[in-house]
Design a protein around this motif. Structure first.
Motif, short mmCIF file in Angstrom:
data_model
loop_
_atom_site.label_atom_id
_atom_site.label_comp_id
_atom_site.label_asym_id
_atom_site.label_seq_id
_atom_site.Cartn_x
_atom_site.Cartn_y
_atom_site.Cartn_z
N MET A 11 0.93 -1.25 0.11
CA MET A 11 0.04 -0.49 0.37
C MET A 11 1.04 1.23 -0.66
SD MET A 11 -2.65 -1.19 2.96
CE MET A 11 -0.81 -2.21 4.07
N GLY A 33 3.92 0.78 2.34
CA GLY A 33 3.81 -0.36 3.27
C GLY A 33 3.76 -1.41 3.38
N GLY A 34 3.29 -2.54 3.90
CA GLY A 34 2.66 -3.57 3.66
C GLY A 34 3.53 -4.51 4.45
N ALA A 35 2.93 -5.72 5.23
CA ALA A 35 3.89 -6.69 5.88
C ALA A 35 5.19 -7.28 5.03
CB ALA A 35 2.62 -7.09 7.09
N ASN A 38 7.89 -5.55 3.20
CA ASN A 38 8.83 -5.32 4.55
C ASN A 38 9.97 -6.25 4.23
OD1 ASN A 38 7.07 -2.53 4.82
ND2 ASN A 38 6.13 -3.54 6.39
N TYR A 90 -2.67 3.63 2.70
CA TYR A 90 -3.81 3.25 4.65
C TYR A 90 -2.77 4.77 5.11
CZ TYR A 90 0.83 1.59 7.08
OH TYR A 90 1.68 1.72 7.77
N TYR A 104 -6.92 1.35 6.64
CA TYR A 104 -6.58 1.50 5.61
C TYR A 104 -8.05 1.14 4.12
CZ TYR A 104 -4.45 -2.71 7.89
OH TYR A 104 -3.27 -3.35 8.77
N ARG A 106 -8.31 -0.68 1.88
CA ARG A 106 -8.06 -1.18 0.28
C ARG A 106 -9.00 -2.89 0.04
NH1 ARG A 106 -4.02 -4.85 5.21
NH2 ARG A 106 -2.34 -5.22 2.85
N VAL A 135 -1.66 -11.27 6.89
CA VAL A 135 -1.92 -9.89 6.27
C VAL A 135 -2.73 -10.54 4.66
CG1 VAL A 135 -2.04 -7.74 5.21
CG2 VAL A 135 -0.74 -8.87 7.81
N ARG A 169 -4.45 -9.37 11.87
CA ARG A 169 -4.96 -7.15 11.35
C ARG A 169 -6.80 -7.31 11.25
NH1 ARG A 169 -0.51 -6.65 12.12
NH2 ARG A 169 1.09 -5.97 10.44
N VAL A 255 5.64 0.50 13.72
CA VAL A 255 5.37 -0.18 13.22
C VAL A 255 6.61 -1.02 12.03
CG1 VAL A 255 4.23 0.44 10.64
CG2 VAL A 255 3.64 0.61 12.95
N GLY A 256 6.91 -2.09 11.67
CA GLY A 256 7.86 -2.82 10.83
C GLY A 256 8.31 -3.63 11.43
N ASP A 259 8.45 -7.02 11.25
CA ASP A 259 8.95 -6.85 10.10
C ASP A 259 10.10 -7.58 9.92
OD1 ASP A 259 6.27 -7.29 9.49
OD2 ASP A 259 6.52 -4.95 8.08
N ASP A 295 7.59 2.52 7.47
CA ASP A 295 7.33 1.37 7.80
C ASP A 295 8.47 0.38 6.96
OD1 ASP A 295 4.82 1.89 8.29
OD2 ASP A 295 3.94 0.50 7.45
O1 KDG Z 1 3.47 -4.95 9.68
C1 KDG Z 1 3.55 -4.00 9.56
C2 KDG Z 1 2.93 -3.43 7.91
O2 KDG Z 1 1.57 -4.35 8.36
C3 KDG Z 1 2.21 -2.43 7.55
O3 KDG Z 1 3.01 -2.21 7.05
C4 KDG Z 1 0.86 -2.56 6.71
O4 KDG Z 1 -0.70 -2.79 7.75
C5 KDG Z 1 -0.05 -2.94 7.28
C6 KDG Z 1 0.11 -4.05 6.55
O5 KDG Z 1 -1.67 -4.33 6.96
O6 KDG Z 1 0.32 -5.11 5.66
#
Ligand code: KDG
Length: 317
Positions: A11, A33-35, A38, A90, A104, A106, A135, A169, A255-256, A259, A295
């Motif tokens: 995202m 971002g995005g788990a 990352n 997000y 979010y 998404r 996720v 989440r 955050v991150g 990861d 992130d």
């Molecule tokens: O772990 C961090 C991620 O959660 C973040 O970069 C983005 O919230 C996020 C997701 O759902 O991937």
């Protein structure tokens, strides 16, 4: 040869330039971002050959993310830009006391177009490890759970290791749905990288020894329980270890961090390091991530970690 393959949604992350409720914030900084992504970035910066499977919107944000990921040296040959599905976004909200929330946008993610039929053996041959999280299955869950199941089958056929971070989440699905779906993956997992709260959702206990006993029943070889500023607990073979926390220089954005820990742990396992060294390395990376806003901006290169660990000299000029 590919070391690490991940599948996930990414995202554009809009980071507030002021603290407080978002209705009073008018300027944001655009980041990514995005788990799963990352983790891919963390692995790539450590020097692992990393591949990321995804779909992005055929729009400016999609092109921005694709260029960013390619710039991180990640193999994007299985990322497509798709029409009609805007790239996910997000917003982060950060309050005066440092606490935060995530909002979010998404629900119509471009990854909704990624189907299990698009995965085949050729994309997995010569790859050492598949990293999955909770996720991606939470977005468009009926379909994405099947995508991950197909990826697991293909990975196991290639005798790949599977690492899994539940990353539950609750803004994307309920505890019950998460538990039902993610528990199905556990018999195929080799490396579980989890927060204590997520382990409790999956196993119904927050006692680390009981969690590890449950993991053994599923045949999971490595377990790391991430405890944030309290360090981590690790298990492998007959070894149970409590790894002390590594103090960050400062905490600006947590955050991150998980990861980053995952990337460090995967690096240690692929290099066949002892558990203690792997846990300390992973904790060190987590502590470095929280010192930088964003992130994935704080994910270190291998040399940066070695300097941090005192194994390499830092030369300023
Ligand atoms: O772990 C961090 C991620 O959660 C973040 O970069 C983005 O919230 C996020 C997701 O759902 O991937």
């Amino acid at each position: 040869m590919v070391d690490v393959l991940t599948i996930g949604d990414a995202m554009v992350s809009l980071n507030p330039q002021a603290k407080g409720p978002l209705r009073f914030v008018s300027t944001f900084e655009r980041k990514v971002g995005g788990a799963e992504l990352n983790v891919a970035i963390g692995c790539s910066r450590l020097g692992l050959h990393t591949k990321w499977f995804s779909r992005l919107g055929q729009d400016e944000f999609g092109r921005y993310i694709l260029n960013f990921v390619r710039g991180e040296g990640i193999d994007v040959s299985h990322v497509k830009l798709v029409e009609g599905y805007p790239t996910s976004v997000y917003f982060k909200e950060i309050m005066e006391d440092g606490s935060g929330s995530t909002f979010y946008y998404r629900s119509n993610s471009p990854t909704s177009t990624l189907t299990e039929e698009e995965l085949d053996e050729s994309q997995f041959v010569g790859t050492k490890l598949l990293h999955i999280t909770g996720v991606f299955p939470a977005i468009d869950s009926k379909k994405n759970i099947n995508v991950i199941k197909k990826a697991i089958i293909l990975a196991k056929e290639q005798k790949m290791l599977i690492s899994f971070d539940p990353n539950i989440r609750l803004k994307l699905w309920s505890k019950e749905d998460a538990k039902a779906a993610l528990t199905e993956f556990l018999p195929y997992v080799d490396i579980l990288l989890t927060g204590l709260d997520e382990a409790e959702m999956l196993f119904g206990t927050n006692d680390p020894k009981t969690i590890i006993a449950e993991c053994k029943q599923f045949g999971i070889s490595y377990v790391a329980i991430k405890l944030g500023d309290k360090g981590a607990i690790g298990f492998y073979g007959n070894e149970y270890l409590e790894s002390p926390p590594v103090a960050p220089k400062k905490v600006v954005d947590t955050v991150g961090a998980g990861d980053g820990f995952d990337a460090g742990f995967i690096y240690g396992v692929l290099n066949q390091w002892p558990l203690e060294k792997t846990l300390h390395f992973a904790n060190t990376i987590g502590s470095m991530v929280v010192s930088v806003t964003g992130d994935n901006e704080g994910l270190p290169y291998l040399d940066d970690v070695l300097v941090q660990l005192g194994e390499k000299e830092f030369i300023e000029r």
